[in-house]
Design a protein around this motif. Structure first.
Motif, short mmCIF file in Angstrom:
data_model
loop_
_atom_site.label_atom_id
_atom_site.label_comp_id
_atom_site.label_asym_id
_atom_site.label_seq_id
_atom_site.Cartn_x
_atom_site.Cartn_y
_atom_site.Cartn_z
N THR A 71 -46.78 -21.48 44.07
CA THR A 71 -46.40 -20.60 44.86
C THR A 71 -45.26 -19.23 44.37
O THR A 71 -44.31 -19.86 43.66
N ARG A 99 -50.72 -19.14 45.80
CA ARG A 99 -50.14 -18.70 47.13
C ARG A 99 -48.90 -17.75 46.75
O ARG A 99 -48.06 -18.02 45.79
N ASP A 124 -53.84 -17.06 48.44
CA ASP A 124 -53.29 -17.26 49.94
C ASP A 124 -52.27 -16.40 49.79
O ASP A 124 -50.97 -16.67 49.21
#
Length: 308
Positions: A71, A99, A124
């Motif tokens: 992420t 992400r 995402d």
């Protein structure tokens, strides 16, 4: 929804983003933290200065292959175009980031924007994560963009009655503290210098019109120089004109701490209409009183220096 680990990473990104203040203009000061697939911090970075690698690239370099499947937590939407540096959204895709959490959307994005391109690639993406907190650092840059001029901060030292006086040692000390979050400092004699010393060769070209008698010409020259935040040390003819023209966004007054044994009353703070107190503190024998201009919709502008 962001996890507690991700929120903590965003706050870390906001904090480290301030490391670039005074060196990135006209670009923003941005921070980024990389979490691996297990949620562990494996890299962080910030935008050091204009023309250098952006925060995402620096964080990815620190993370290396551990970024894959992880992420990216970034304070500003990753850029979607190539300029002096490659597009950051592409760097995130190349690193196989799964992400991305974004605090503030970039109003300068070209076309569909970095967040949209990341989503199209299957990443995402979550936006507006701790946006208000991120504006503590990004607010002046954002305000400068919306107003199409630098955010102007006027620093004035006064006597006990509230009358402006020539800057003394106290004003110089406060200037030394404040200068690091400003691109330019304009002294009482009209001279202009970079706020952050040793900014790796980033030099503003400030023409003589930056301290002209015409407030509009002064602001136009500062804007043309690429400054986003300017500290004016007053009182001076230029600062008074800018204040009268309604072009000052933040005002800091240094006033002596009143003697408790005296019965005389100190002068009230002389803020123009439309200003509201944002910070009051003490520095040695001085009270440091800061106010910001209230916008038409009410409340200090989000992210303005000192806004609360």
């Amino acid at each position: 929804m962001p996890t507690s680990v991700e929120l903590a990473a965003m706050r870390r990104a906001i904090i480290i983003s301030a490391s670039g203040l005074g060196a990135t203009s006209p670009n923003p000061a941005v921070g980024c933290v990389i979490l691996d697939a297990a949620g562990r911090t494996v890299g962080e970075g910030y935008h050091l200065r204009k023309g250098a690698a952006h925060a995402e690239v620096n964080a990815l370099m620190a993370a290396g292959p551990r970024a894959a499947g992880g992420t990216a937590v970034v304070t500003l939407e990753p850029c979607n175009h190539e300029g002096l540096t490659p597009a950051c959204h592409q760097a995130l895709l190349d690193a196989k980031i799964a992400r991305v959490l974004i605090a503030v959307m970039d109003p300068t994005s070209r076309g569909e924007g970095g967040a949209a391109r990341l989503r199209l690639a299957g990443v995402d993406v979550h936006t507006h994560v701790l946006e208000e907190e991120a504006l503590v650092v990004l607010g002046p840059w954002y305000t400068s963009l919306s107003g199409q001029r630098p955010v102007l901060h006027l620093l004035i030292q006064t006597d006990a009655a509230g009358n402006p006086i020539a800057p003394g040692a106290e004003a110089l000390a406060e200037t030394a503290v404040q200068r690091h979050e400003h691109d330019l400092v304009i002294s009482i004699d009209g001279s202009a210098e970079e706020g952050r010393e040793g900014s790796h060769g980033r030099v503003f070209s400030v023409p003589a019109s930056a301290v002209a008698d015409d407030p509009g010409a002064s602001v136009a020259a500062l804007t043309e120089a690429g400054a986003r935040t300017v500290l004016l040390v007053g009182p001076s003819k230029v600062s008074e004109q800018l204040l009268s023209a309604g072009l000052v966004d933040r005002l800091t007054l240094l006033q002596p701490v009143p003697e408790p044994s005296q019965n005389t009353m100190g002068g009230p703070p002389r803020f123009p209409d439309g200003f509201v107190l944002s910070r009051v503190t003490r520095a040695g024998g001085q009270l440091v009183v800061t106010a910001v201009r209230r916008p038409a919709h009410g409340g200090p502008r989000a992210g303005d220096p000192g806004a609360v």
